[in-house]
Structure formats: C-alpha cells, structure tokens
Write a protein that holds these residues in place. Structure first.
Motif, short mmCIF file in Angstrom:
data_model
loop_
_atom_site.label_atom_id
_atom_site.label_comp_id
_atom_site.label_asym_id
_atom_site.label_seq_id
_atom_site.Cartn_x
_atom_site.Cartn_y
_atom_site.Cartn_z
N ALA A 4 -21.57 -36.56 -13.08
CA ALA A 4 -20.15 -37.54 -14.24
C ALA A 4 -19.43 -37.98 -12.99
O ALA A 4 -19.16 -37.05 -12.40
CB ALA A 4 -20.19 -36.74 -15.21
N PRO A 5 -19.57 -39.47 -13.09
CA PRO A 5 -19.92 -39.71 -14.77
C PRO A 5 -20.43 -41.15 -13.98
O PRO A 5 -21.03 -41.81 -15.03
CB PRO A 5 -18.07 -40.96 -14.61
CG PRO A 5 -17.58 -41.90 -13.23
CD PRO A 5 -17.99 -39.40 -12.66
N ASP B 167 -32.45 -48.05 -13.29
CA ASP B 167 -31.91 -48.96 -12.32
C ASP B 167 -30.58 -49.05 -11.73
O ASP B 167 -29.41 -48.86 -12.75
CB ASP B 167 -32.34 -50.73 -13.13
CG ASP B 167 -32.23 -51.38 -11.58
OD1 ASP B 167 -33.36 -51.64 -10.78
OD2 ASP B 167 -30.60 -52.12 -12.05
N VAL B 168 -30.56 -49.37 -10.54
CA VAL B 168 -29.20 -49.56 -10.03
C VAL B 168 -28.16 -50.73 -10.73
O VAL B 168 -26.72 -49.86 -10.95
CB VAL B 168 -28.75 -49.07 -8.10
CG1 VAL B 168 -27.32 -49.30 -8.33
CG2 VAL B 168 -29.81 -47.96 -7.63
N ARG B 169 -28.53 -51.23 -10.80
CA ARG B 169 -28.48 -52.54 -11.19
C ARG B 169 -27.39 -52.09 -12.82
O ARG B 169 -25.71 -52.33 -13.55
CB ARG B 169 -28.08 -53.89 -11.64
CG ARG B 169 -28.94 -54.35 -9.95
CD ARG B 169 -29.77 -55.70 -10.67
NE ARG B 169 -30.06 -56.46 -9.12
CZ ARG B 169 -30.81 -55.43 -8.12
NH1 ARG B 169 -31.65 -53.96 -8.68
NH2 ARG B 169 -31.28 -56.22 -7.35
N ASP B 170 -28.06 -51.80 -13.58
CA ASP B 170 -27.71 -51.20 -14.36
C ASP B 170 -27.05 -50.11 -15.20
O ASP B 170 -25.82 -49.86 -16.04
CB ASP B 170 -28.89 -51.24 -15.61
CG ASP B 170 -30.15 -51.47 -15.95
OD1 ASP B 170 -29.51 -52.95 -16.49
OD2 ASP B 170 -31.40 -51.58 -16.50
N LEU C 25 -21.64 -48.04 -16.09
CA LEU C 25 -19.98 -47.06 -15.23
C LEU C 25 -19.31 -48.38 -15.24
O LEU C 25 -18.09 -47.55 -16.02
CB LEU C 25 -20.40 -47.19 -14.27
CG LEU C 25 -19.72 -46.31 -13.64
CD1 LEU C 25 -18.96 -44.86 -13.82
CD2 LEU C 25 -19.34 -45.74 -11.86
N ALA C 26 -19.52 -49.93 -15.29
CA ALA C 26 -17.93 -50.48 -15.65
C ALA C 26 -18.18 -50.42 -17.24
O ALA C 26 -16.24 -50.06 -17.66
CB ALA C 26 -18.29 -52.35 -15.30
N GLU C 27 -18.75 -50.37 -17.99
CA GLU C 27 -17.68 -50.39 -19.06
C GLU C 27 -17.57 -48.82 -19.67
O GLU C 27 -16.50 -49.46 -20.20
CB GLU C 27 -19.38 -50.88 -20.00
CG GLU C 27 -20.04 -51.42 -20.08
CD GLU C 27 -21.34 -51.98 -21.33
OE1 GLU C 27 -21.53 -51.15 -21.76
OE2 GLU C 27 -22.18 -52.73 -20.66
N VAL D 152 -12.18 -47.11 -21.03
CA VAL D 152 -11.07 -45.61 -20.08
C VAL D 152 -9.61 -46.96 -20.11
O VAL D 152 -9.00 -45.58 -20.85
CB VAL D 152 -11.64 -44.90 -19.15
CG1 VAL D 152 -10.49 -44.27 -19.06
CG2 VAL D 152 -12.67 -44.46 -19.75
N ARG D 153 -9.91 -47.95 -19.73
CA ARG D 153 -9.05 -48.48 -19.46
C ARG D 153 -8.07 -48.95 -20.43
O ARG D 153 -6.72 -49.02 -20.61
CB ARG D 153 -8.80 -50.14 -17.64
CG ARG D 153 -7.39 -50.46 -17.88
CD ARG D 153 -8.43 -51.69 -16.80
NE ARG D 153 -8.63 -53.01 -18.19
CZ ARG D 153 -7.95 -53.10 -19.55
NH1 ARG D 153 -6.95 -53.49 -18.93
NH2 ARG D 153 -8.48 -54.05 -19.74
N ARG D 154 -8.15 -49.84 -21.01
CA ARG D 154 -8.02 -49.96 -22.29
C ARG D 154 -7.44 -48.62 -23.46
O ARG D 154 -6.29 -49.20 -23.95
CB ARG D 154 -9.15 -50.49 -23.34
CG ARG D 154 -9.59 -51.71 -22.83
CD ARG D 154 -10.37 -52.55 -24.06
NE ARG D 154 -11.38 -51.81 -24.00
CZ ARG D 154 -12.57 -52.23 -24.00
NH1 ARG D 154 -13.23 -53.10 -23.37
NH2 ARG D 154 -13.11 -51.21 -24.84
#
Length: 434
Positions: free
Chosen positions: A377-378, A395-398, A403-405, A410-412
């Motif tokens: 993780a993550p 798929d690596v793009r997914d 991971l970006a979401e 977490v940032r919010r």
C-alpha cells in the motif's frame, strides 16, 4: 560494473569538466586519457586528473548533446579507460499562451498625395470606424484613383481624393505561436548553449530574499537579531542548531554575532576570501536554492556544510550528489512504471524480462526494491508470485488515477494547526464530527 549518474552543474559546463565526487572515485580509478562513447557512437577523448578531482575535455560532448544545468549523465564502464555515456535532458516547461489584449485603435495611415523626384506630399488619414482596411498595393500595380474617369459608385457628398502613388509593401511578418500546442510542437533549437529550465519561482535578487527562499525550501526559521545579521534556526529538538549569517563584514563585529550560534558564515563573492572568517558565497547560496527546488533538502543534510565553514561553489556542487540520488531514484521508479504500462491488466510479469527491457537504466537491486514497493500500500499494483514473477493487478493508467484520487482525498483532509482532530479508518482519514 554498475552505471553511475552525474548531474551537470554550471561550473561543469563552463569548464567542460566533470567533478570526481566520492561516489565516482572507484569508477575513475586511474589517471590519464579515457574514451567517452555517446549514444550516437561518437568517441570523445577526455583526461582523468585525480589530483585535481576532475575529468577534463567534455566541452565538445556537452555541446554535441546540447546539455545544460541539471541534465544527467549516465556513465557505464565498458572496458578499462572506456565508458558509455547516456544523456538525460530535463524537459522544458511549455511557455504560457500569450495574454489576450484588447484590440488597439487603428493608427493613422500615411497617404501619398503627390510626389516628384524631389518632393513628396504625405497626408495622415484616420480610418473611419467600420471602414475596411485598404489592401497594400503589389509591386508594379497602380492604385485605382478615387475620382476621375475610372471612379465608380462614389458616395454622394464625399470629396474625391487624389490618386494614390503605388507603395512597395513591407516584408511579411511571421506570426507568433498562439497556444501551448503550437509552442510544444516547435522543434528545440540545437545550439551550443540551450536556455535553462524556467523554474516556477525566480531567484530573489537580494541576499535577504535568497535566505528567506532557502529557509522556506529547507525548513529553517529565519529572523534578524541585529542589523545585517540573519539567523537560521533548525528547530529539530536534540538535532537542532542555529546559524548566524552576516550580510556585511561590519555585522561580524556586532555583539550578537557570536551569541547562541552553533555555526556562522559571512556572505561574500566567490572570489573573496576573508581572513579568519567562515564564508557563504552568493553564488553558492543561489546553487543551494536551485538544488532545494529540484529535490527535498533539510537542515540535517546541510549541517555538515555549515560546519565546514566554507560554502563556495565547489562545496555546494557536492550537494548535487545527494540531489542526484533523489532524482535518480525518482527517475528509476518512473522508468519501471512506464515499462509496466506496456503490459495489459491481469497479466503475469517476469522480473527477469523487465530487467532486459530496462537495460542499464535500472540495476537489479533498484528493480527489486521498486517491485517490492509496488506490491504494498498505497500502490497495491503487483501481487508477488513464485519464480520472480508478479501479477499486474490493473492497468497502470487506472492505478495511477486511483492513487491520484487517494492522494487528493488525503490532501483535502490534512489537518491544519487549528482544525479539529481526525480519525483514520481503512487507510483514509475521516473527520470527526460533533
């Protein structure tokens, strides 16, 4: 022998050299001539000088490969005195699109009323709103007069103008790019000295501004206990320390100069060497800021340099070894992800096959560490299988989008100093409500 990476500094470009940092001592063990073979197969003869800690004669290689500050050389020993050189050029940031400006009011036109070999009468005529611009006459074509036998459909009440004299048109102006797509498609010029990467924050002009920028990037607290005397504090508990930086030699005679400071330095130029005083050159301060923008640096990383008491360009250049390690690790991680992206989701990937595709870009130890990181993780991108194989779970793009979401979520919810406490559940923080 494994490949090594070297980040090019400004002194390297100016001298056509490569500095023999500690991690390069074993790679260049012998003095004398050596051969660098670039990725085009061109051989460059260089001179290894271990006494001066330099490899000389790289000026032509830097020129031919169009290299600049912070670009990376990957050096792979092929035989004694012979090395393969691969260059990694840091990409340019695309320039922003030109700002939209309000259209200018039409300027008065110069209309030739009459002309002789010695005198030419010119009238300034203001275009009427909504009137169509007259097309410049081509060479050798006479403009039709607005009155006389050739005039037609002249509006009543409008005074007929005198015939216009043919005017040679100006050379055509090449249009500028109108957007990012056009700017990115423009080929990069192959010149001896390429423009440097446009950093997001320009270097401050004053020394005070540079110290504030260094403190912001590296985690120091900056204040000024006396005129022309800056204090950098690393509030790290038992690992903390304080540095006094004198902006002028007069500040070194201030009573506050030696009070409560673990280290001290006088700001000087690169060619100035004050007797009996530790120094920090303005050029080295700028180099430290550049390095801190490229990779994370902390007061722990910089304490040894303050302790040495002579922060000039030669000393600051060794920080590039640490920065180079950070960038190399990040680049190797990206290289592995991009290689994995060529495989479909739910397929089995062999680490041996990956190593073949990656070649000398990532060594075996780095690849093993990166693959192990991707199983946890993550990321949770890979499931380890027997025999050095892995299942690519999606798929690596997914995977990167998820991971970006997750990172954005977490940032919010990151707690600010005055925010209410939060509880973490299931890997994602949840705000506690009353």
């Amino acid at each position: 022998m494994n490949s090594v990476r070297y980040i090019i500094t400004r002194p390297c470009l100016q001298e056509g050299s490569l500095r023999l940092l500690k991690y390069l001592q074993h790679t260049f063990a012998d003095n004398g001539p050596a051969q660098f073979v670039d990725d085009r197969g061109t051989e460059h003869t260089v001179q290894v000088d271990r006494a001066q800690g330099r490899v000389w004669g790289l000026g032509r290689l830097y020129h031919d490969l169009n290299l600049g500050v912070n670009d990376v050389l990957t050096l792979t020993p092929l035989a004694p005195g012979r090395y393969q050189v691969e260059a990694t050029v840091k990409p340019h940031a695309a320039p922003p699109p030109p700002a939209r400006t309000a259209p200018k009011a039409p300027e008065p036109r110069r209309v030739v009323v009459s002309a002789t070999p010695h005198v030419r009468e010119v009238r300034l005529e203001q275009p009427r709103p909504g009137a169509r611009e007259a097309t410049p006459a081509e060479p050798g074509v006479t403009v039709r007069p607005t009155s006389g036998p050739g005039a037609e459909n002249t509006a009543p009440g409008v005074t007929a103008q005198a015939p216009l004299v043919p005017v040679q048109p100006a050379a055509p102006v090449q249009p500028l790019p109108e957007g990012p797509a056009q700017a990115m498609s423009t080929p990069r010029p192959r010149t001896g000295q390429r423009p440097e990467v446009n950093l997001s924050r320009p270097a401050p002009a004053s020394v005070e501004g540079q110290l504030a920028e260094l403190a912001r990037l590296t985690g120091y607290r900056l204040d000024f206990p006396a005129p022309a005397l800056a204090r950098l504090r690393a509030d790290l508990g038992s690992h903390g320390y304080t540095v006094h930086v004198a902006l002028s030699e007069a500040a070194t005679r201030s009573p506050a100069w030696g009070q409560g400071a673990d280290h001290a330095a006088l700001v000087t130029g690169e060619d100035e060497r004050p007797q009996g005083l530790p120094r920090l050159t303005r050029e080295a301060l700028g180099a430290l800021i550049e390095h801190a923008r490229l990779a994370p640096l902390s007061p722990i990383d910089l304490r040894g340099y303050w302790k040495a008491g002579n922060l000039d360009l030669e000393t600051a250049a060794s920080v590039s070894e640490l920065v180079g390690a950070h960038l190399a690790q990040r680049g190797a991680f990206s290289f592995v992800l991009l290689t994995l992206a060529s495989h479909p989701a739910h397929s089995v990937v062999s680490s041996a096959r990956l190593a073949e595709k990656l070649g000398s870009g990532v060594n075996t130890a780095e690849l093993s560490s990166i693959l192990d990181t991707l199983t946890r993780a993550p990321f949770l991108a890979l499931t380890p299988l027997p025999g050095g194989e892995f299942l690519l779970r999606a798929d690596v793009r997914d995977l990167l989008a998820e991971l970006a979401e997750y990172a954005e979520g977490v940032r919010r919810r990151v707690r600010t100093p005055n925010a209410a406490p939060q509880t973490v559940r299931g890997g994602e923080p949840l705000a506690v409500t009353a």
